[in-house]
Design a protein around this motif. Sequence first.
Motif, PDB file in Angstrom:
ATOM      1  N   TYR A 120     -43.682 -17.836   6.941  1.00 28.45           N
ATOM      2  CA  TYR A 120     -43.715 -17.253   8.282  1.00 28.45           C
ATOM      3  C   TYR A 120     -43.842 -18.392   9.271  1.00 28.45           C
ATOM      4  O   TYR A 120     -44.573 -19.352   9.033  1.00 28.45           O
ATOM      5  N   TRP A 121     -43.136 -18.306  10.370  1.00 31.26           N
ATOM      6  CA  TRP A 121     -43.267 -19.338  11.393  1.00 31.26           C
ATOM      7  C   TRP A 121     -43.116 -18.697  12.764  1.00 31.26           C
ATOM      8  O   TRP A 121     -42.403 -17.712  12.927  1.00 31.26           O
ATOM      9  N   ARG A 122     -43.863 -19.261  13.721  1.00 27.90           N
ATOM     10  CA  ARG A 122     -43.813 -18.716  15.077  1.00 27.90           C
ATOM     11  C   ARG A 122     -43.159 -19.744  15.978  1.00 27.90           C
ATOM     12  O   ARG A 122     -43.773 -20.778  16.294  1.00 27.90           O
ATOM     13  N   PHE A 177     -44.361 -13.742  14.543  1.00 26.69           N
ATOM     14  CA  PHE A 177     -43.881 -14.640  13.501  1.00 26.69           C
ATOM     15  C   PHE A 177     -42.524 -14.152  12.994  1.00 26.69           C
ATOM     16  O   PHE A 177     -42.265 -12.953  12.925  1.00 26.69           O
ATOM     17  N   ASP A 202     -39.988 -14.441   9.528  1.00 24.38           N
ATOM     18  CA  ASP A 202     -40.334 -14.641   8.124  1.00 24.38           C
ATOM     19  C   ASP A 202     -39.113 -14.778   7.242  1.00 24.38           C
ATOM     20  O   ASP A 202     -38.000 -14.377   7.626  1.00 24.38           O
TER      21      ASP A 202
END
Lengths: 97, 515, 110
Positions: B90-92, B99, B101
Amino acid sequence: MSAPRPEGGRRWPGLVSRVVAAVAGGYALGALVSIACAVLLPLARSEAVIIGMMLSFFAYAGVVLWVFAARDAWRAWAGVLLPGLLLMLVSWAGRPS
Amino acid sequence: MKEGFRQCMAWLHTWAGLIPGWILFAVFLTGTAAYYRGEISAWMRPDLRMEDRGPEAAMLGVRELQRIAPDATGWIIGLPTESDPLLRLYWRPPGERRFRDGILDPATGRVAEGGETRGGEFFYRFHFELHMPPIWGRWLVGFCAMAMLVAIISGIITHRRIFADFFTFRPGKAGSRSWLDAHNLLAVLALPYHLMITYTGLLTLMTMYMPWGMQLAYKGDQQAFIAEALSIAPQPRPARETAPMTDIAPLVAEALRRWPEAGVRRIGVSFPGDANTTIVLGKGDRHELAIRRRELVFAGTTGELRLATGNDAPAAQTVGVALGLHFARFEWPFLHGLFFLSGLAGTAMVGTGLVMWVAKRAPKRGERRSFGLRLVEALNMGTIFGLPIAMFGFFWANRLLPGVLDQRPAWEIRIFFALWLAAYFHASLRPGRRGWAEQAGLAAALAMLLPVLNMLTTRHHLGVALPAGDWLMAGMDLGFLGFGLAFALAARKLWPRPGLAVAAARNRQLREEGA
Amino acid sequence: MMAVLALGLAYPGFLLLSLAMDRHHRDLLGGSPGRVRRQLCRIGGWALLGLSILPCFALWGWSFGAVAWCGVLTLAAFALVALTTYAPRAALLVAPLLPALGGAAWLGLP
């Protein structure tokens, strides 16, 4: 299905009033229980808050059962309002200064 | 007065059960499926399963995140476990609140492309959000859960012969009698489970449902409460200077040394690439009943251990046990299976209650069925059999939709809802046994053909999985077969056969005369 | 497999309890139980149910054991009701078989 009135007869106003007492009154009493615990319990702050939250749902369920078991709508409301008032007073008296 | 009291409770039980009944059925069924959400997700992405669970997997995740999201404000890596063997990333992105994903493909070391799906997460989220905006869904489910708690308690009061009828089941009795038996059995024999799951369900979202004590004690600062109660480390502020991140593998190895049994489940990195970045390793909960947040907080640039969190105060512990019971994330297959079966019993309890409401009001010969009765029956049919049809259809969609498709996860969900809606239409057009039988038949066909479909579309079908001892894939397929068989039996029993019904009635009469 | 022992104690426990009741005694064995037999069934039934918690504790520890015990009791009761309804003879037959199987598994026999 018989409405919760032993003497029978369908009385919508009484039923609606009970439903309101159960749903809204029950929630209000649950909220008051959670507040009273958070304010009054002589524990760490987070612990008292958690205990209040956990008990509030029992209070809610109890109110609903009481409201539909009471003999008439007046008693039903009295059973919600009196403990509510009491909880409010106690929480007010024990509020942290 | 005593009888009056019981009557009141019976009335309350009927309506507190019926009105939220269809939502409760859906919550129970999808929630029960969510006990195996890791397995479901893996079945839906069978090529992405990962054997490695330790530092190596963490390194793969970090490397890929550094490639695709170097400027993100936060990363989370979900490490694979035995029952949930996918490595999730997951990254924002900067400037966004949510987020994004992806799942890491172990073959390439990159985020997998094609075949995207919500997997088991769909059922999991549906069971407390109903695929609505979260606020609405959660309040609605909370309301229904509260009604369920009331229905359970009033049901216990109403049922006057709990012990005398403890083992009583009389199928084939006239009217609603055998439905009542079934409803009572399903409720009483699994009563501890029903009470537990309903109450702990309310507790999972208690800070949302009952925030008032917290609001007062913390003067509206919910973050402060969460930090104290769950003992979560405070978020760092970015230094706005870049600095290289330390190697993740030794940190994971350190955590594994502290938690040899539980392992690491989750890695959080805030402000990767910043001089102030922190790395948080979350403990797994394989063999622990209480869900307690235990985290190790490291300085992201030096790898120095800053903090080990965890709150062991009694009330926080109690909530941890409650949540642990609700989520049932422990990896003991037998125990997990018991929870699954109990969940099915709860689903069936709600279902039999709904059916009983109709059976009790069945019109006499020649009477017209009232609108309310027809409405409830259609809702019953479309929920009790329509929802399983939609759920099996969700799995079909996963295998049949093209791998590369814009909004693929959304399409799977659209198919799920289209099937469900169709089931309601069918139910309103075909009331009575015939309609029930047809829907059961469709559910049976969909379920029993799923392993066949799996055989045609993947290399992980029963013929491969069984000899290889791949119990995850084989278990899912065998589960589908089992459910299909159950629905087939139901369809056979429900299929209207006029000659047979007469014969059965005659037999019963003879038997009763003989007895 | 060792969980079978817990089931193997809970199932006959429930069976004995049900045999202490007129209706089920009539369905499974015929006739109604005498006073002595009724008392014996009751005592034996409760004793077996109580004993069935021990393998749970041994297998899963205290906290999980208690949870598992509830699940085992539920499963055993459902199994008993299903068998007495649809295969009454098997309901009696399973009662000695399950604990034997469970005991064997417990002792590690093949």
